[in-house]
Design a protein around this motif. Sequence first.
Motif, PDB file in Angstrom:
ATOM      1  N   LEU A 139       0.478 -44.262  -3.477  1.00 63.74           N
ATOM      2  CA  LEU A 139       1.817 -44.222  -2.893  1.00 63.74           C
ATOM      3  C   LEU A 139       2.869 -44.716  -3.884  1.00 63.74           C
ATOM      4  CD1 LEU A 139       3.300 -43.399  -0.311  1.00 63.74           C
ATOM      5  CD2 LEU A 139       3.026 -45.752   0.503  1.00 63.74           C
ATOM      6  N   ARG A 140       2.507 -45.681  -4.704  1.00 64.77           N
ATOM      7  CA  ARG A 140       3.447 -46.182  -5.729  1.00 64.77           C
ATOM      8  C   ARG A 140       3.730 -45.126  -6.805  1.00 64.77           C
ATOM      9  NH1 ARG A 140       0.385 -51.206  -4.834  1.00 64.77           N
ATOM     10  NH2 ARG A 140       1.831 -52.659  -3.808  1.00 64.77           N
ATOM     11  N   SER A 141       2.880 -44.115  -6.923  1.00 58.89           N
ATOM     12  CA  SER A 141       3.062 -43.044  -7.913  1.00 58.89           C
ATOM     13  C   SER A 141       3.881 -41.875  -7.388  1.00 58.89           C
ATOM     14  CB  SER A 141       1.696 -42.526  -8.379  1.00 58.89           C
ATOM     15  OG  SER A 141       0.966 -43.556  -8.992  1.00 58.89           O
ATOM     16  N   VAL A 142       4.143 -41.851  -6.089  1.00 60.45           N
ATOM     17  CA  VAL A 142       4.916 -40.774  -5.470  1.00 60.45           C
ATOM     18  C   VAL A 142       6.357 -40.844  -5.968  1.00 60.45           C
ATOM     19  CG1 VAL A 142       5.803 -39.950  -3.244  1.00 60.45           C
ATOM     20  CG2 VAL A 142       3.427 -40.695  -3.431  1.00 60.45           C
ATOM     21  N   TRP A 161     -12.827 -33.719  -4.596  1.00 64.21           N
ATOM     22  CA  TRP A 161     -11.537 -34.230  -4.128  1.00 64.21           C
ATOM     23  C   TRP A 161     -11.742 -35.473  -3.268  1.00 64.21           C
ATOM     24  CZ3 TRP A 161      -7.989 -31.729   0.035  1.00 64.21           C
ATOM     25  CH2 TRP A 161      -6.692 -32.268  -0.054  1.00 64.21           C
ATOM     26  N   GLU A 162     -10.799 -36.405  -3.349  1.00 64.46           N
ATOM     27  CA  GLU A 162     -10.897 -37.660  -2.600  1.00 64.46           C
ATOM     28  C   GLU A 162     -10.994 -37.449  -1.090  1.00 64.46           C
ATOM     29  OE1 GLU A 162      -7.423 -39.291  -4.557  1.00 64.46           O
ATOM     30  OE2 GLU A 162      -8.654 -40.907  -5.358  1.00 64.46           O
ATOM     31  N   VAL A 173      -3.734 -41.946   1.519  1.00 65.37           N
ATOM     32  CA  VAL A 173      -2.803 -41.279   0.598  1.00 65.37           C
ATOM     33  C   VAL A 173      -3.587 -40.913  -0.646  1.00 65.37           C
ATOM     34  CG1 VAL A 173      -0.729 -41.530  -0.833  1.00 65.37           C
ATOM     35  CG2 VAL A 173      -0.804 -42.596   1.431  1.00 65.37           C
ATOM     36  N   MET A 174      -3.478 -39.658  -1.065  1.00 62.51           N
ATOM     37  CA  MET A 174      -4.212 -39.220  -2.249  1.00 62.51           C
ATOM     38  C   MET A 174      -3.485 -38.072  -2.933  1.00 62.51           C
ATOM     39  SD  MET A 174      -7.269 -37.271  -0.226  1.00 62.51           S
ATOM     40  CE  MET A 174      -7.322 -38.625   0.928  1.00 62.51           C
ATOM     41  N   PRO A 175      -3.676 -37.948  -4.252  1.00 64.67           N
ATOM     42  CA  PRO A 175      -3.082 -36.812  -4.955  1.00 64.67           C
ATOM     43  C   PRO A 175      -3.811 -35.515  -4.601  1.00 64.67           C
ATOM     44  CG  PRO A 175      -4.380 -38.152  -6.472  1.00 64.67           C
ATOM     45  CD  PRO A 175      -4.401 -38.855  -5.145  1.00 64.67           C
ATOM     46  N   ALA A 196       4.844 -33.449  -8.087  1.00 59.89           N
ATOM     47  CA  ALA A 196       3.434 -33.702  -7.797  1.00 59.89           C
ATOM     48  C   ALA A 196       3.170 -33.415  -6.319  1.00 59.89           C
ATOM     49  CB  ALA A 196       3.084 -35.149  -8.133  1.00 59.89           C
ATOM     50  N   TYR A 197       1.891 -33.225  -6.004  1.00 59.33           N
ATOM     51  CA  TYR A 197       1.472 -32.954  -4.641  1.00 59.33           C
ATOM     52  C   TYR A 197       0.577 -34.077  -4.144  1.00 59.33           C
ATOM     53  CZ  TYR A 197       3.027 -28.192  -5.663  1.00 59.33           C
ATOM     54  OH  TYR A 197       3.770 -27.092  -6.015  1.00 59.33           O
ATOM     55  N   TRP A 198       0.681 -34.350  -2.848  1.00 58.63           N
ATOM     56  CA  TRP A 198      -0.036 -35.457  -2.224  1.00 58.63           C
ATOM     57  C   TRP A 198      -0.559 -35.025  -0.861  1.00 58.63           C
ATOM     58  CZ3 TRP A 198      -0.435 -39.420  -5.533  1.00 58.63           C
ATOM     59  CH2 TRP A 198       0.500 -39.458  -6.580  1.00 58.63           C
ATOM     60  N   LEU A 199      -1.478 -35.806  -0.321  1.00 56.31           N
ATOM     61  CA  LEU A 199      -1.903 -35.661   1.067  1.00 56.31           C
ATOM     62  C   LEU A 199      -1.715 -37.025   1.717  1.00 56.31           C
ATOM     63  CD1 LEU A 199      -4.720 -33.759   2.704  1.00 56.31           C
ATOM     64  CD2 LEU A 199      -4.672 -36.234   3.069  1.00 56.31           C
ATOM     65  N   PHE A 200      -1.006 -37.036   2.848  1.00 55.89           N
ATOM     66  CA  PHE A 200      -0.790 -38.250   3.639  1.00 55.89           C
ATOM     67  C   PHE A 200      -1.481 -38.043   4.979  1.00 55.89           C
ATOM     68  CE2 PHE A 200       3.653 -39.684   1.886  1.00 55.89           C
ATOM     69  CZ  PHE A 200       3.144 -39.708   0.591  1.00 55.89           C
TER      70      PHE A 200
END
Length: 133
Positions: free
Chosen positions: A38-41, A106-107, A116-118, A2-6
């Motif tokens: 973050l718990r889904s990372v 997008w968030e 933190v967001m997907p 998966a991809y995220w933005l921090f």
Amino acid sequence: MAYWLFKQEPSTYNYSQLEKDGKTIWDGVANNLALKHLRSVKKGDRALFYHTGEEKQVVGIMEITSDPYPDPKDRSLVVVDVRPAGRLAKPVTLDAIKRDSAFSDWELVRISRLSVMPVPDRLWDRIMKMSIR
């Protein structure tokens, strides 16, 4: 994967410091929705490193090197370990993202304070293309 933005304020911690350190614990996330994300990372996921504040731009890519675990300083929060995976050839600014209608839902555009967001695959690919133009 998966991809995220921090997001991080660069005066607090920036991508150059991550490159120098070689790895870090990503902590300080307290917002409920950001914590849920973050718990889904998962270990092996990738994340965009976004400088907030004056810069407001995506500057690099990180690899997530651990699954989420309790924050040693506050067990009600979670953290992950990250390492640098590469600096973008050209930072992608929030202004450029907002000008592109592909990002309108997008968030990052809708919930500006979220840390933190997907990142959907199609938006990750679009940011990668924007970073080499």
